[in-house]
Design an enzyme around this catalytic site. Structure first.
Site, PDB file in Angstrom:
ATOM      1  N   ARG A  80      12.911   2.684 -47.855  1.00  0.00           N
ATOM      2  CA  ARG A  80      13.498   3.453 -45.992  1.00  0.00           C
ATOM      3  C   ARG A  80      14.684   2.899 -46.226  1.00  0.00           C
ATOM      4  O   ARG A  80      15.249   2.072 -46.589  1.00  0.00           O
ATOM      5  CB  ARG A  80      12.329   3.007 -44.974  1.00  0.00           C
ATOM      6  CG  ARG A  80      12.522   3.390 -44.123  1.00  0.00           C
ATOM      7  CD  ARG A  80      11.328   4.359 -43.593  1.00  0.00           C
ATOM      8  NE  ARG A  80      11.880   4.708 -42.038  1.00  0.00           N
ATOM      9  CZ  ARG A  80      11.015   5.425 -41.027  1.00  0.00           C
ATOM     10  NH1 ARG A  80       9.909   4.535 -41.338  1.00  0.00           N
ATOM     11  NH2 ARG A  80      11.713   5.835 -40.263  1.00  0.00           N
ATOM     12  N   ARG A  93       8.887   9.903 -45.436  1.00  0.00           N
ATOM     13  CA  ARG A  93       9.301   8.912 -45.276  1.00  0.00           C
ATOM     14  C   ARG A  93       8.840   7.540 -46.677  1.00  0.00           C
ATOM     15  O   ARG A  93       7.557   7.909 -46.795  1.00  0.00           O
ATOM     16  CB  ARG A  93       9.354   7.746 -44.376  1.00  0.00           C
ATOM     17  CG  ARG A  93       8.228   8.342 -43.770  1.00  0.00           C
ATOM     18  CD  ARG A  93       7.671   7.587 -41.745  1.00  0.00           C
ATOM     19  NE  ARG A  93       8.565   8.728 -41.204  1.00  0.00           N
ATOM     20  CZ  ARG A  93       8.196   9.179 -40.208  1.00  0.00           C
ATOM     21  NH1 ARG A  93       7.632   8.312 -39.221  1.00  0.00           N
ATOM     22  NH2 ARG A  93       9.452  10.742 -39.584  1.00  0.00           N
ATOM     23  N   ASP A  96       6.032   3.400 -42.972  1.00  0.00           N
ATOM     24  CA  ASP A  96       6.834   3.597 -42.000  1.00  0.00           C
ATOM     25  C   ASP A  96       5.633   2.552 -41.130  1.00  0.00           C
ATOM     26  O   ASP A  96       4.680   2.704 -41.593  1.00  0.00           O
ATOM     27  CB  ASP A  96       6.638   4.843 -41.097  1.00  0.00           C
ATOM     28  CG  ASP A  96       7.068   4.966 -39.823  1.00  0.00           C
ATOM     29  OD1 ASP A  96       7.618   4.302 -39.562  1.00  0.00           O
ATOM     30  OD2 ASP A  96       5.881   5.444 -39.051  1.00  0.00           O
ATOM     31  N   ASP A  98       4.712   1.365 -37.566  1.00  0.00           N
ATOM     32  CA  ASP A  98       4.909   0.486 -36.075  1.00  0.00           C
ATOM     33  C   ASP A  98       4.590  -0.415 -35.349  1.00  0.00           C
ATOM     34  O   ASP A  98       3.080  -0.646 -36.081  1.00  0.00           O
ATOM     35  CB  ASP A  98       4.091   2.204 -35.462  1.00  0.00           C
ATOM     36  CG  ASP A  98       5.919   2.719 -35.609  1.00  0.00           C
ATOM     37  OD1 ASP A  98       6.922   3.281 -35.809  1.00  0.00           O
ATOM     38  OD2 ASP A  98       5.671   4.358 -36.201  1.00  0.00           O
TER      39      ASP A  98
END
Length: 161
Positions: A80, A93, A96, A98
């Site tokens: 990334r 992407r 990811d 989170d």
């Protein structure tokens, strides 16, 4: 105890999620649970590339900002190039990660808000999280993940609204 959301919609998505989980376990703590992988449409933007999403439960000794730094480094290590900011910047992407919840901590910093401010609005977060932690309580909304998932899908106590 922390809970994270993992997602990828470019490259070998399954391999990216598996690698992210392994690196989290290696660098950030002990991986206690990883949900199945769920294929979902992109959220907040249009793309022909569907996502694979998962949720992870991680026991960590890292402070919240240290964990954030570790997740960002893992994202970079998996290809990334930049973490976008704001709804207008959603894009495809490779990976990811989170942070959704960190114990029952409520925190608002410029680069980290806990609990994740949009987790209760996102089926792609709630469905895998409900698989591994249905009775986990959101520290602000005071509802369990299972309740949030049911509300999101128009169900109350197992019945359609």
């Amino acid at each position: 105890m922390t809970y994270l959301s993992l997602g990828a919609n470019l490259g070998n998505r399954r391999q990216q999620l598996t690698a992210a989980a392994a690196l989290l376990s290696e660098r950030a703590g002990r991986l206690l649970a990883l949900s199945r992988f769920y294929e979902t449409a992109p959220w907040g933007y249009d793309s022909p590339h569907p996502f694979l999403n998962a949720a992870a439960q991680l026991e960590t000794a890292l402070a919240p900002q240290e964990l954030l730094a570790a997740t960002r480094q893992i994202e970079r290590d998996l290809g990334r190039t930049a973490k976008t900011g704001g709804a207008a910047a959603y894009q495809d992407r490779l990976i990811d990660i989170d942070i959704l919840l960190y114990d029952r901590l409520v925190l608002k910093l410029p680069d980290l808000i806990l609990p994740h401010p949009r987790m209760h609005l996102r089926t792609f977060v709630l469905q895998p999280l409900a698989e591994i932690a249905p009775s986990l309580q959101h520290p602000v909304l005071n509802q369990t993940v299972a309740e949030l998932y049911c509300v999101r899908h128009g169900f109350v106590h197992g019945h359609e609204k």
